[in-house]
Motif scaffolding. Sequence first.
Motif, mmCIF file in Angstrom:
data_model
loop_
_atom_site.group_PDB
_atom_site.id
_atom_site.type_symbol
_atom_site.label_atom_id
_atom_site.label_comp_id
_atom_site.label_asym_id
_atom_site.label_seq_id
_atom_site.Cartn_x
_atom_site.Cartn_y
_atom_site.Cartn_z
ATOM 1 N N PRO A 271 0.825 -1.213 0.000
ATOM 2 C CA PRO A 271 0.000 0.000 0.000
ATOM 3 C C PRO A 271 0.858 1.263 0.000
ATOM 4 O O PRO A 271 1.916 1.307 0.623
ATOM 5 N N GLU B 88 -1.794 6.600 0.361
ATOM 6 C CA GLU B 88 -3.238 6.805 0.227
ATOM 7 C C GLU B 88 -4.032 5.504 0.338
ATOM 8 O O GLU B 88 -5.242 5.498 0.165
ATOM 9 N N GLY B 89 -3.342 4.396 0.610
ATOM 10 C CA GLY B 89 -4.013 3.114 0.746
ATOM 11 C C GLY B 89 -4.228 2.375 -0.567
ATOM 12 O O GLY B 89 -4.903 1.358 -0.605
ATOM 13 N N GLY B 90 -3.626 2.899 -1.645
ATOM 14 C CA GLY B 90 -3.736 2.225 -2.930
ATOM 15 C C GLY B 90 -2.587 1.253 -3.132
ATOM 16 O O GLY B 90 -1.488 1.467 -2.628
ATOM 17 N N ARG B 91 -2.857 0.179 -3.834
ATOM 18 C CA ARG B 91 -1.823 -0.802 -4.151
ATOM 19 C C ARG B 91 -1.764 -0.966 -5.659
ATOM 20 O O ARG B 91 -2.790 -1.195 -6.303
ATOM 21 N N ARG C 46 -4.224 1.289 -9.716
ATOM 22 C CA ARG C 46 -4.165 1.098 -8.270
ATOM 23 C C ARG C 46 -5.492 0.556 -7.771
ATOM 24 O O ARG C 46 -6.556 1.005 -8.193
ATOM 25 N N TYR D 23 -7.873 -0.209 -4.340
ATOM 26 C CA TYR D 23 -8.093 0.257 -2.969
ATOM 27 C C TYR D 23 -8.834 -0.773 -2.143
ATOM 28 O O TYR D 23 -9.257 -0.499 -1.030
ATOM 29 N N ASP E 72 -11.549 -4.018 -6.220
ATOM 30 C CA ASP E 72 -10.804 -3.395 -7.324
ATOM 31 C C ASP E 72 -9.880 -4.409 -8.002
ATOM 32 O O ASP E 72 -9.756 -4.422 -9.222
ATOM 33 N N TRP F 30 -4.504 -2.815 3.531
ATOM 34 C CA TRP F 30 -4.721 -1.710 2.598
ATOM 35 C C TRP F 30 -4.247 -0.375 3.174
ATOM 36 O O TRP F 30 -4.537 0.679 2.622
ATOM 37 N N THR F 31 -3.510 -0.431 4.267
ATOM 38 C CA THR F 31 -2.906 0.778 4.835
ATOM 39 C C THR F 31 -1.443 0.505 5.060
ATOM 40 O O THR F 31 -1.020 -0.637 5.217
#
Length: 71
Positions: free
Chosen positions: A12, A15-18, A29, A31, A35, A69-70
């Motif tokens: 992550p 912003e918590g995106g991977r 990305r 979230y 997704d 996700w963080t």
Amino acid sequence: MVSATPVVIYPPDEEGGRRVRIDGTILGRAYGVRDVAAFMQEAGLQDFDEMDVVRSALIEWRGGGPEVWTR
């Protein structure tokens, strides 16, 4: 179509995106698991859902599994 090359979900970001990479291409990305399922569907696995994402051997999770996700 997804090959034998694993799908890679990167750690992550702030912003918590991977980042999601399929067949060597970064598709965007994610979230959440939903997704990732959408990216898999776009790559040709139309029946892929959230449970498939959680248990699939095609996916290599880096920096934590599907529950992370963080940062």
